[in-house]
Design a protein around this motif. Structure first.
Motif, short mmCIF file in Angstrom:
data_model
loop_
_atom_site.label_atom_id
_atom_site.label_comp_id
_atom_site.label_asym_id
_atom_site.label_seq_id
_atom_site.Cartn_x
_atom_site.Cartn_y
_atom_site.Cartn_z
N GLY B 202 0.83 -1.20 0.00
CA GLY B 202 0.00 0.00 0.00
C GLY B 202 0.87 1.25 0.00
O GLY B 202 0.59 2.23 -0.70
N ASP B 246 -3.55 -10.34 -0.14
CA ASP B 246 -4.67 -9.41 -0.31
C ASP B 246 -4.49 -8.47 -1.48
O ASP B 246 -5.42 -7.77 -1.85
CB ASP B 246 -4.86 -8.59 0.97
N TYR B 247 -3.30 -8.38 -2.00
CA TYR B 247 -3.11 -7.50 -3.15
C TYR B 247 -3.30 -8.26 -4.46
O TYR B 247 -3.05 -7.72 -5.53
CB TYR B 247 -1.73 -6.83 -3.09
N TYR B 249 -5.78 -9.70 -7.11
CA TYR B 249 -7.15 -9.41 -7.50
C TYR B 249 -7.55 -10.40 -8.57
O TYR B 249 -6.95 -10.40 -9.64
CB TYR B 249 -7.21 -7.97 -8.03
N TYR B 250 -8.47 -11.26 -8.27
CA TYR B 250 -8.89 -12.28 -9.23
C TYR B 250 -7.68 -12.98 -9.86
O TYR B 250 -7.53 -13.01 -11.08
CB TYR B 250 -9.79 -11.68 -10.31
#
Lengths: 140, 969
Positions: B202, B246-247, B249-250
């Motif tokens: 992040g 968590d980073y 995405y699909y």
């Protein structure tokens, strides 16, 4: 860079607007109406990126709700398109009922994801962390 | 899931929102809102102090009402009070209200700043984030002053929480954008760049935005970010889809971060370090490979995220334009997308391929997709996709496929959407000209263009066809025949009549042998259109008629009859009346010889950049036309027009123009085709020629009336087109102040929205500068204001004659005049500040006006003996300034001479014993004194160096001139 994020319903009512470049308060309603008209008129088989004035709109429809993002030239359209979906998934994850009642929280979520026109966080858990903290505090 | 309203249920707010939602009509909604506003106002005004909760509730209601589109003019103070609350939700609502509703120039800023300061030092990460968000959102000067030094410290401090770092990065970015002078990165640079290595994704995501912006401004300082970005990217690209938790995405690892890294790399050329470059190429190959792998998920989100990275990678490959292998692979990948069922992908593929077409490595590969693209132009249901297809066809066009592409574009034009026709027309016209092998094809194409889309054919297009026909003998007969046939159509477009009138007036004789197109038939055909045409076209036709009298004496009686009738000779339009009267008189009193001289065939036009191309560039903004395209057009344009070198004819042309308002007058308005020296008919007209579409500019008559301008010598490059200069001038690396030292006219500034042209004239210690502000958009600029200030020692005295109109319509141009008086010598240029609103956004520009001390030069001629005598007199060390420097520009003699003359001094021949050297003399006129200046420039062509020496009677002037001039050569 992201210029604004709008959530509007099919009637054209703005449900949420967040601007990252200064737009006069009294010009916003007109701009929003115009932007919405641009997107509402489009059919499913048209592409989700619209050239608008000197920037682009990236929009995505969820049932009766449209989310429209204004981006300056050079922004990666597909990544914004998926950012919208990520945002919606976060909202889904957090809210169990109509989001209109919790506008402040929608703003918190959006602020965790986009600051100042730039993507700042995409990890759902981290986006929701401050809200979870607030809910725990329950400081009413 | 958390129960959302737990513990925080603002019942009153919920009820209010329900009420609004249940309103059946807009009127009912307004009524309910007004009631609520009255209630809140009375609560805020009431004697009883409200507790935090109520304040929050009412502020929240106000926010909601505002978001429904109603104006809110109170409650700001209550919101500010909420900032000092210790409860997060109250504080947060306060900040939200301020971010959304407080303008950066509000008086409340001081109070807000105090609250922010407390929160920043609170060590509570959530409070710190709120405060940082607020600074970023408001971003005012005062906030920058208060916090700009504090935030970099927070950003790089080891003990700062990740979320605070993220906010600090974006906050700093905002302050850097609004007040760059206050954000001093210096000591922080390296630590900020190393945020790319932060273990928290992040933080990296946020920091990249900041680093990208800083890199664009100071590429050298930040260039270490390249290798860091490459290694970060490489780690992400090669990670398994679950590594980044968590980073992901699909199943795509960190798509947004990858895109941002690829974008950051686009601020720099390819890495020089072989290892870094190898690693990067590997990454790009991996990304291209992944596009071919079977998808890990059927979800569209998966493929979108993957493709977002792919498109960004392709952008980087195109940006580098150095890896043929990658470019061709990118092209093949995009080729697959051209037929994808997702409209979004087809759109992006067309757009991206358009830039690929301009690379020499991939141009051929792009061309193989021509059939698919033509098909897209015909069948796509979305106009924006069709537009992209048309752009791509334009970009991939070359000599081999020009006929096919032009034909397809022409046939598309017949059904094209109105919004894109004008641009299409320009493109067809350019392609036809660029790739014309035979001129009959070119003429056919343009006439077809006028027939199909006459309304969208701008002046540049039909001017251009006439220029080309005039410059090419071999096409004139064909052009006359074709235009004659086109005019036979019962309804033909006015632009066709213009072209027809002009061409028949010049070359009608070439087809007059055929009885079907005898002189009288030609005349009658033209005249049958006369009454349906607008005044400018009629004026052009009248000129064609007088040319007919010269070409075909047998038509004289008929034409004189026409000129003599009341509707011409007493026409209420002055221009038409004057032409009718003058032509009639000319035809009756002038002998055939005189007539033949006056109405001689137009001499060829000097070769310039195609005015159409200039127009397209203007439409698209700089950068839209690729470099190869420009070079192409220069080369091939020259070929088409018989290779230039006809400049010597311009004098003849100017004479023929001055003697009679022949049709040439209509063509002189062409911006980039106006021949040098053709305009000085009157000083007033100069101003009109600068921008032919002068819009609501102050009438030029008003300018020349005061006589000031007329007395001045004509500037050397008067009618040179501003627009053409603009394309070369707007080189951002070369500061304005340097570009205008040796010249007085040109484009001062140009961006997507606004073009500012200047013309200036100086005499003794006085000057006058005309500023032309052109709105390049189709949208009105509101609250347009300009102010001029003189920083530092206020040494030159500037008066704005009158403020500009506050509204500048789309496409319009306004003019402003500055009167300048030089009081004493100066070094700082005055500043021009321009403010206006475009689409609601406030635009604020500050430019240096190119007023330099040398503008007040009076040339002084003197003989060799005098020169050296004075040179010796000015022998005190401080009177001399000398600089030895490398040549930055061409060392060509003529170029140098032109520059030295442009400087305003007299260039003295036969003074210096070495003929290679240049010697100049002049006197700078200021109100308080005169400063004599002598200059000597010694070029050394072998070493590509110069030695410049200045001796002036005032030492500060020597220094200043030396600085100014060293940049010029």
């Amino acid at each position: 860079m992201i210029r604004f994020v709008l959530m509007v319903n099919r009637q054209g009512q703005t449900r949420l607007s967040r601007y990252y470049t200064p737009v006069d308060l009294n010009r916003r309603a007109a701009l929003e109406a115009d932007v919405v008209r641009c997107c509402l008129n489009r059919k499913k088989d048209q592409c989700s990126f619209v050239e608008y004035q000197d920037f682009k709109l990236v929009y995505r429809q969820y049932a009766a709700l449209y989310i429209v993002v204004g981006v300056s030239d050079g922004e990666n359209e597909l990544s914004i398109y998926e950012l919208v979906h990520n945002f919606v998934e976060v909202l889904d994850k957090y809210f169990s009922r109509v989001i209109m009642f919790n506008l402040d929280r929608v703003h918190i979520i959006l602020d965790e994801m986009i600051q100042n026109g730039h993507i700042v966080e995409t990890n759902k858990n981290r986006i929701l962390a401050p809200l979870s903290a607030i809910d725990k505090m329950a400081d009413g | 899931m958390p129960a959302v309203s737990k513990g925080d249920g603002m019942r009153g707010l919920a009820v209010f929102i329900s009420d609004i939602r249940n309103c059946k009509s807009k009127e009912a909604e307004i009524k309910r809102i007004n009631k609520e506003l009255a209630n809140i106002r009375s609560k805020f005004k009431g004697d009883k102090a409200l507790d935090g909760y109520s304040k929050k509730k009412y502020v929240c209601k106000l926010l909601f009402i505002f978001l429904l589109g109603h104006d809110i003019d109170f409650g700001h103070m209550e919101a500010v009070n909420l900032l000092s609350s210790n409860k997060y939700t109250e504080k947060q609502i306060g900040y939200l209200f301020i971010s959304v509703l407080v303008n950066s120039n509000s008086e409340l800023i001081r109070l807000i700043n105090n609250a922010i300061k407390n929160d920043l030092s609170s060590r509570n990460p959530t409070f710190m984030c709120l405060a940082l968000h607020c600074i970023a959102n408001v971003g005012s000067r005062e906030m920058a002053e208060a916090f700009a030094s504090e935030i970099p410290r927070i950003l790089v401090a080891g003990d700062t929480m990740d979320s605070v770092k993220q906010s600090a990065a974006l906050c700093l970015l905002r302050l850097y954008k609004t007040s760059p002078d206050l954000v001093l990165m210096g000591e922080w640079t390296s630590r900020v760049v190393h945020l790319l290595n932060d273990q928290h994704m992040g933080v990296v995501t946020a920091a990249i935005s900041l680093i990208t912006c800083l890199s664009m401004k100071n590429p050298d300082e930040f260039k270490t970010c390249v290798s860091l970005a490459v290694s970060r990217l490489s780690r992400i690209v090669s990670s398994a889809s679950t590594d980044l938790q968590d980073y992901t995405y699909y199943f795509v690892p960190a798509p947004w971060l990858s895109c941002k890294l690829l974008r950051l790399l686009q601020c720099y050329p390819p890495p020089e370090d072989g290892a870094v470059k190898g690693r990067l190429v590997e990454c790009l190959e991996t990304i291209l490979n992944k596009a071919q792998e079977p998808p890990k998920s059927k979800k569209v989100q998966h493929s979108n995220a993957k493709n977002a990275i792919l498109f960004e990678a392709i952008s980087l490959i195109i940006h580098y334009d150095s890896e043929p292998n990658l470019l061709v692979r990118a092209c093949n990948q995009l080729g697959q997308f051209l037929q994808h069922r997702e409209t979004n992908l087809r759109y992006l593929a067309l757009e991206s391929m358009c830039t690929l077409a301009s690379s020499e490595f991939s141009h051929e590969a792009v061309k193989t997709h021509i059939e698919t693209v033509i098909n897209a132009l015909k069948t796509e249901r979305d106009v924006s996709v069709r537009q992209r297809a048309a752009d791509l066809l334009y970009a991939m066009c070359d000599r081999s496929n020009a006929k096919q592409i032009v034909a397809e574009m022409l046939s598309y034009l017949e059904t094209a959407d109105y919004s894109i026709r004008e641009e299409m027309v320009l493109k067809v016209a350019i392609l036809a000209e660029k790739y014309a092998v035979d001129y009959s094809w070119y003429v056919d194409t343009i006439l077809n263009l006028i027939r199909i889309a006459g309304d969208y054919v701008s002046e540049e297009v039909w001017y251009r066809v006439i220029q080309i026909v005039i410059n090419r003998d071999d096409v004139q007969g064909y052009a006359a025949k074709t235009v004659f046939e086109a005019l036979q159509a019962p309804a033909c477009h006015e632009n066709m009549v213009k072209v027809g009138g002009y061409i028949l007036g010049e070359f009608g004789n070439l087809i007059a042998g055929d009885p079907r197109s005898s002189p009288l038939v030609q005349f009658n055909l033209l005249h049958s259109k006369f009454h349906l045409c607008s005044v400018p076209t009629r004026a052009l036709l009248l000129s064609a008629y007088i040319k007919f009298i010269n070409l075909f004496p047998e038509t004289k009686a008929t034409i004189q009859e026409v000129l003599r009738c009341d509707s011409q000779i007493r026409n209420s339009d002055v221009e038409l009346q004057q032409r009718a009267v003058e032509y009639l008189k000319l035809s009756s009193i002038a002998s055939t010889d005189v007539l033949a001289t006056v109405l001689e065939e137009m001499p060829p036009f000097p070769e310039r950049e195609s005015s159409i191309l200039a127009k397209l560039k203007k439409k698209k903004g700089p950068g839209a036309v690729s470099v190869t395209e420009l070079e192409d057009s220069k080369r091939e344009g020259g070929e088409l027009n018989g290779g230039g070198d006809r400049g010597s004819d311009t004098a003849a042309m100017a004479a023929s123009n001055a003697s009679t308002p022949s049709p040439s007058a209509d063509l002189l308005g062409i911006r980039s085709a106006a021949p040098i020296g053709a305009a000085p008919a009157s000083a007033g007209s100069l101003l009109v020629d600068v921008f032919s579409e002068a819009g609501p500019a102050a009438p030029s008559a008003a300018v020349s009336d005061d006589g000031f301008l007329r007395d001045l010598e004509q500037p050397t490059e008067t009618s040179d087109s501003l627009l053409v200069e603009g394309s070369g001038d707007s080189d951002p690396k070369f500061p304005v102040s340097h570009r205008f030292v040796c010249k007085n006219n040109g484009v001062l500034f140009e961006n997507q929205l606004l073009q500012i042209g200047i013309k200036s004239e100086y005499r003794q210690n006085l000057g006058r500068m005309y500023l032309f502000f052109g709105n390049k958009t189709s949208v009105q600029f509101a609250s347009f204001t300009t102010t001029v200030s003189c920083p530092g020692e206020l040494q030159s005295h500037i008066l704005l004659t009158k403020p500009v109109e506050p509204l500048v319509e789309g496409g319009a141009q306004i003019q402003q005049v500055l009167n300048i008086e030089c009081l004493t010598d100066f070094s700082e240029a005055p500043l021009l500040n321009i403010k206006f609103r475009y689409g609601g956004a406030l635009q604020n520009l500050t430019l240096k006006l190119p007023v330099t001390i040398n503008k007040f030069f009076q040339p002084t001629e003197m003989a060799s003996h005098d020169f050296f005598q004075r040179w010796k007199q000015l022998s005190q060390p401080q009177q001399e300034a000398q600089k030895i420097f490398k040549a930055n520009h061409s060392m060509d003699t003529e170029v140098l001479k032109a520059k030295l003359l442009g400087l305003g001094t007299a260039l003295l021949d036969n003074v210096d014993p070495n003929p290679e050297n240049y010697v100049c003399a002049g006197v700078i006129q200021t109100k308080s004194q005169q400063v004599g200046c002598l200059l000597r420039l010694e070029p050394n062509a072998q070493a590509q160096m110069y030695r410049l020496t200045l001796r002036c009677s005032k030492d500060s002037v020597s220094k200043r001139l030396c600085e100014l001039l060293a940049e010029q050569f």
